[in-house]
Design an enzyme around this catalytic site. Sequence first.
Site, PDB file in Angstrom:
ATOM      1  N   GLY A  51      16.010 -51.249 -38.048  1.00  0.00           N
ATOM      2  CA  GLY A  51      16.855 -51.124 -39.234  1.00  0.00           C
ATOM      3  C   GLY A  51      17.364 -49.708 -39.411  1.00  0.00           C
ATOM      4  O   GLY A  51      16.842 -48.754 -38.816  1.00  0.00           O
ATOM      5  N   ASN A  52      18.368 -49.593 -40.249  1.00  0.00           N
ATOM      6  CA  ASN A  52      19.055 -48.318 -40.483  1.00  0.00           C
ATOM      7  C   ASN A  52      18.113 -47.262 -41.082  1.00  0.00           C
ATOM      8  O   ASN A  52      17.014 -47.588 -41.557  1.00  0.00           O
ATOM      9  CB  ASN A  52      20.236 -48.564 -41.428  1.00  0.00           C
ATOM     10  CG  ASN A  52      21.385 -47.596 -41.192  1.00  0.00           C
ATOM     11  OD1 ASN A  52      21.189 -46.521 -40.627  1.00  0.00           O
ATOM     12  ND2 ASN A  52      22.567 -47.968 -41.616  1.00  0.00           N
ATOM     13  N   ALA A  54      16.321 -45.129 -43.605  1.00  0.00           N
ATOM     14  CA  ALA A  54      15.928 -45.294 -45.018  1.00  0.00           C
ATOM     15  C   ALA A  54      16.125 -46.709 -45.571  1.00  0.00           C
ATOM     16  O   ALA A  54      16.105 -46.912 -46.780  1.00  0.00           O
ATOM     17  CB  ALA A  54      16.626 -44.267 -45.907  1.00  0.00           C
ATOM     18  N   LYS A  57      11.835 -49.324 -43.604  1.00  0.00           N
ATOM     19  CA  LYS A  57      10.923 -49.796 -42.540  1.00  0.00           C
ATOM     20  C   LYS A  57       9.483 -49.361 -42.794  1.00  0.00           C
ATOM     21  O   LYS A  57       8.568 -50.171 -42.717  1.00  0.00           O
ATOM     22  CB  LYS A  57      11.383 -49.292 -41.161  1.00  0.00           C
ATOM     23  CG  LYS A  57      12.713 -49.869 -40.716  1.00  0.00           C
ATOM     24  CD  LYS A  57      13.181 -49.278 -39.422  1.00  0.00           C
ATOM     25  CE  LYS A  57      13.414 -47.792 -39.515  1.00  0.00           C
ATOM     26  NZ  LYS A  57      14.416 -47.379 -40.528  1.00  0.00           N
ATOM     27  N   GLU A  76       6.680 -44.802 -36.794  1.00  0.00           N
ATOM     28  CA  GLU A  76       7.532 -43.871 -36.044  1.00  0.00           C
ATOM     29  C   GLU A  76       6.972 -42.448 -36.199  1.00  0.00           C
ATOM     30  O   GLU A  76       6.700 -42.014 -37.315  1.00  0.00           O
ATOM     31  CB  GLU A  76       8.947 -43.945 -36.632  1.00  0.00           C
ATOM     32  CG  GLU A  76      10.010 -43.440 -35.713  1.00  0.00           C
ATOM     33  CD  GLU A  76      11.406 -43.719 -36.288  1.00  0.00           C
ATOM     34  OE1 GLU A  76      11.647 -43.422 -37.468  1.00  0.00           O
ATOM     35  OE2 GLU A  76      12.259 -44.223 -35.537  1.00  0.00           O
ATOM     36  N   ARG A 149      10.461 -49.315 -34.953  1.00  0.00           N
ATOM     37  CA  ARG A 149      11.480 -49.070 -33.927  1.00  0.00           C
ATOM     38  C   ARG A 149      10.855 -49.150 -32.519  1.00  0.00           C
ATOM     39  O   ARG A 149       9.653 -49.305 -32.360  1.00  0.00           O
ATOM     40  CB  ARG A 149      12.222 -47.749 -34.131  1.00  0.00           C
ATOM     41  CG  ARG A 149      13.078 -47.749 -35.392  1.00  0.00           C
ATOM     42  CD  ARG A 149      14.256 -46.784 -35.280  1.00  0.00           C
ATOM     43  NE  ARG A 149      15.122 -46.820 -36.455  1.00  0.00           N
ATOM     44  CZ  ARG A 149      15.173 -45.863 -37.381  1.00  0.00           C
ATOM     45  NH1 ARG A 149      14.411 -44.803 -37.288  1.00  0.00           N
ATOM     46  NH2 ARG A 149      16.005 -45.979 -38.391  1.00  0.00           N
ATOM     47  N   ARG A 212      16.975 -40.819 -52.520  1.00  0.00           N
ATOM     48  CA  ARG A 212      15.776 -40.911 -53.359  1.00  0.00           C
ATOM     49  C   ARG A 212      14.565 -40.327 -52.629  1.00  0.00           C
ATOM     50  O   ARG A 212      13.728 -39.656 -53.203  1.00  0.00           O
ATOM     51  CB  ARG A 212      15.517 -42.382 -53.725  1.00  0.00           C
ATOM     52  CG  ARG A 212      14.648 -42.495 -54.956  1.00  0.00           C
ATOM     53  CD  ARG A 212      14.407 -43.911 -55.432  1.00  0.00           C
ATOM     54  NE  ARG A 212      15.528 -44.806 -55.213  1.00  0.00           N
ATOM     55  CZ  ARG A 212      15.358 -46.081 -54.820  1.00  0.00           C
ATOM     56  NH1 ARG A 212      14.165 -46.559 -54.581  1.00  0.00           N
ATOM     57  NH2 ARG A 212      16.400 -46.873 -54.670  1.00  0.00           N
ATOM     58  N   ARG A 215      14.235 -36.416 -47.785  1.00  0.00           N
ATOM     59  CA  ARG A 215      13.716 -35.682 -46.615  1.00  0.00           C
ATOM     60  C   ARG A 215      14.696 -34.541 -46.324  1.00  0.00           C
ATOM     61  O   ARG A 215      15.893 -34.785 -46.115  1.00  0.00           O
ATOM     62  CB  ARG A 215      13.644 -36.655 -45.428  1.00  0.00           C
ATOM     63  CG  ARG A 215      12.869 -36.138 -44.247  1.00  0.00           C
ATOM     64  CD  ARG A 215      12.861 -37.160 -43.115  1.00  0.00           C
ATOM     65  NE  ARG A 215      11.778 -38.123 -43.180  1.00  0.00           N
ATOM     66  CZ  ARG A 215      11.849 -39.366 -42.690  1.00  0.00           C
ATOM     67  NH1 ARG A 215      12.961 -39.810 -42.137  1.00  0.00           N
ATOM     68  NH2 ARG A 215      10.815 -40.172 -42.759  1.00  0.00           N
ATOM     69  N   GLU A 218      17.573 -34.518 -43.729  1.00  0.00           N
ATOM     70  CA  GLU A 218      18.608 -35.562 -43.818  1.00  0.00           C
ATOM     71  C   GLU A 218      19.641 -35.301 -44.918  1.00  0.00           C
ATOM     72  O   GLU A 218      20.509 -36.144 -45.153  1.00  0.00           O
ATOM     73  CB  GLU A 218      17.932 -36.924 -44.068  1.00  0.00           C
ATOM     74  CG  GLU A 218      17.018 -37.358 -42.929  1.00  0.00           C
ATOM     75  CD  GLU A 218      16.190 -38.582 -43.275  1.00  0.00           C
ATOM     76  OE1 GLU A 218      16.057 -38.892 -44.478  1.00  0.00           O
ATOM     77  OE2 GLU A 218      15.660 -39.208 -42.352  1.00  0.00           O
TER      78      GLU A 218
END
Length: 284
Positions: A51-52, A54, A57, A76, A149, A212, A215, A218
Amino acid sequence: MICISFRARARGRGMRPLLPLRLRRAAAGGLPRCFGMARRGGPAWRLSIEGNIAVGKSTFVKLLGKTFPEWQMATEPVAKWQKVQASSTREQASSSQNFGNLLQMVYQEPSRWSYTFQTYSCMSRLKAQLEPLSEKLLKTWDPVQIFERSVYSDRYIFAKNLFELGHLAEIEWTIYQDLHTFLLQEFGDRIALHGFLYLQATPEKCLERLHRRGRPEEKEIQLEYLEQLHTQHENWLVKKTTEVHFENLRNAPVFVLDVNNDFEDDPAEQEELMRKVKAFIKTL
Ligand SMILES: Nc1ncnc2c1ncn2[C@@H]1O[C@H](COP(=O)(O)OP(=O)(O)OP(=O)(O)O)[C@@H](O)[C@H]1O
Ligand SMILES: Nc1nc(=O)c2ncn([C@H]3C[C@H](O)[C@@H](CO)O3)c2[nH]1
């Protein structure tokens, strides 16, 4: 409190359905290590959560862990990417040198660091997929291993996207793919997966969650990047238009879970998601 009954347990060891044809084919050169080691419940089901950025996951993996404490989870290794260290012996560990925050470096200077990042992330994922079953899992009926992932998203989501954006040069993309194909062929069934759980949400929802979470590496990520990654996921896992180079991957079952709803504080939604995961595993 989520309570999902393990009807599968009642099936017992001898009633495990035959491996689907694709896996019997994949196992032709020798059964995956997990198949040889699982004693009580027979072979371990190995699933990757995709999944994308954030989308949720890690949150979902935590929920799986709470619901199915006997399952083995491989998260991860973001912390390792944030603090790259030489692999060292236990004695050297305390003094090992910190070579930098590769996650920050790839976001700040993608054309310089994408090849390094993808090589390192691919190696981390390979190591995770090679991890042996834990003692706890060996004692479990119907053992399940969950990976956050996989070596496949490394190539068919991130590296592919970075190449298409021009951050991986043609020569780097060629070498990366060559290495990836070679490693996956060499490790073969030891890294095989039985299926994918694709957590799907709109890129807008992912951006909201990314902000929200906050990090630091990012903070410059734009909606456009999440849209590109969303398209890569859809092409690989839903539309199946991404060219993949491994037959067992081409045929692997994909279960799509809509996670646009905020399930974190919603026990009924959580229970429904966990029920769907169990139902998917029964179909494998
Ligand atoms: N279903 C949800 N509803 C509301 N908030 C959520 C949901 N799932 C996750 N979150 C929140 O969104 C943020 C990102 O979640 P999480 O860290 O699990 O994402 P991730 O997919 O693991 O990210 P990454 O791709 O970076 O590894 C967190 O703050 C988390 O609390
Ligand atoms: N470039 C790149 N390649 C990858 O294979 C990859 N896998 C994860 N990530 C980024 C997304 C989150 O910011 C953060 C945690 O998932 O790491 C990646 N970035």
